[in-house]
Design an enzyme around this catalytic site. Structure first.
Site, short mmCIF file in Angstrom:
data_model
loop_
_atom_site.label_atom_id
_atom_site.label_comp_id
_atom_site.label_asym_id
_atom_site.label_seq_id
_atom_site.Cartn_x
_atom_site.Cartn_y
_atom_site.Cartn_z
N LYS A 203 60.21 38.83 54.58
CA LYS A 203 60.70 40.17 54.90
C LYS A 203 61.00 40.14 56.39
O LYS A 203 60.08 40.04 57.21
CB LYS A 203 59.66 41.24 54.59
CG LYS A 203 60.13 42.62 55.04
CD LYS A 203 59.10 43.70 54.88
CE LYS A 203 59.54 44.92 55.67
NZ LYS A 203 58.55 46.02 55.65
N THR B 109 51.94 52.76 54.53
CA THR B 109 51.15 53.86 55.09
C THR B 109 50.96 55.03 54.12
O THR B 109 49.90 55.62 54.08
CB THR B 109 51.83 54.37 56.38
OG1 THR B 109 52.12 53.25 57.21
CG2 THR B 109 50.93 55.32 57.14
N GLY C 49 55.87 54.44 58.83
CA GLY C 49 54.61 55.18 58.98
C GLY C 49 54.77 56.65 59.29
O GLY C 49 53.79 57.35 59.50
#
Lengths: 257, 86
Positions: free
Chosen positions: A100, A210, A161
């Site tokens: 990633k 998150t 997040g």
């Protein structure tokens, strides 16, 4: 849904929810949350081994690489050189060519540096990596990533997040219509409805960390996300009704007194 | 007694016997070789090389592994606006 499998670079996944493994209280909680999420793909970071305290357990003692597809990331990299270095280290430490790719542009927003991202992707694809790039919700950059050879593109929904949800559904929709490889909406999801919305728009998968790890009950939220992704996918495949300004009666007029 | 040399492992100075290999260092640190990546002076080593690559004075060794991660935590915290406190 039985045959509705996601395929990226020849690999088949039954779950369309990808999850991160950061920010959990401990590995036991990480494991339980990931099990509850039903995810096949889990992201991990690459960091220095703690050489002074070897009693520390290893994350992969809890996540069996035979059961999960381990997707290492280049999180925390702010330039091409670092991202390429971490990708190579991830490959050396791991079992596959999957990466990633994150090249971040700014510490406050963690927005991707898409110029650096394209350059790093070009280098890594040439080296045989399967590059899954974390990118902005920019259809042109998404197409360039595909042209370079990325087998999927992962545009953000909102800052990492932030929990802000889908900030630009129209750009994401354009990406989904334009781009012929799987689209994984990555980052920004806050709660289950955000994940459902991403899937309803036509995303092939959603990646989050998150939203689950930071919830008051991460395991319950992981389960909620599993259903949200399934529900959103089903709704997308079912085809929603058009939005209309005025009412359309559901009961027939015929036969009324 | 073999001569001692100084090397740097994950940013920390460390003594090590002259002639020791990367594999010896990992064993001394009780680090399992599977699932770690080792960089010797910025060169990433193949796992098969661990027992062949000798360490010399001033070498910089980095030993890395997978940890929990999605994205990095915001290191500054500054100006981290909360839009909706729910």
């Amino acid at each position: 849904m039985q045959n509705d499998r996601l395929i990226i670079a020849g690999r088949e996944f039954s779950s369309r929810l990808f999850v991160g493994t950061g920010k959990y209280k401990d590995f036991a909680e990480t494991k339980k949350a990931i099990e509850a999420s039903g995810a096949d793909v889990v992201t991990v970071a690459v960091r220095r081994v703690n050489i002074t305290d070897r009693s520390k357990e290893n994350l992969l003692d809890y996540l069996d690489p035979k059961k999960y597809t381990i997707l290492p990331n280049t999180a925390g990299c702010y330039n091409v050189e670092d991202a390429v270095r971490y990708a190579r280290l991830a490959r050396a430490a791991g079992v596959s060519d999957l990466i990633k790719l994150e090249v971040l542009g700014d510490e406050r927003t963690l927005f991707p540096d898409t110029v650096g991202l394209l350059e790093a992707a070009r280098i890594l694809v040439k080296e045989g990596f399967i590059v899954l790039p974390y990118t902005n919700d920019d259809p042109i950059v998404a197409q360039k990533l595909v042209d370079i050879g990325c087998p999927a593109v992962m545009p953000l929904a909102a800052p990492i997040g932030s929990g802000l949800g889908i900030r630009n559904p129209y750009n994401l929709k354009i990406i989904m219509e334009m781009i012929k490889v799987p689209i994984v909406v990555d980052a920004g999801v806050g709660t289950a409805s955000d994940a459902a919305l991403a899937m309803e728009l036509g995303a092939d998968a959603v990646l989050m960390n998150t939203a689950i790890a930071g919830a008051q009950d991460p395991i319950a939220m992981a389960e909620a996300m599993k259903y949200a992704v399934q529900a959103g996918r089903l709704a997308y495949k079912a085809g929603r009704i058009p939005r209309k300004l005025y009412a359309t009666a559901s009961s027939p007029i015929e036969g009324m007194l | 007694m073999a001569e001692a040399i100084q090397i740097q492992v994950n940013g920390e100075q460390r003594g090590c016997q002259a002639g020791a290999t990367v594999g010896d260092l990992l064993r001394e640190l009780a680090i399992k070789t599977e699932r770690v990546a080792v960089e010797l002076n910025l060169e990433i080593l193949d796992r098969k090389e661990f027992d062949q690559r000798g360490l010399k004075q001033g070498d910089r060794v980095e030993i890395l592994s997978f940890i929990g991660g999605g994205a990095p935590a915001n290191v500054h915290g500054r100006g981290r606006g909360v839009v909706h406190a729910e």
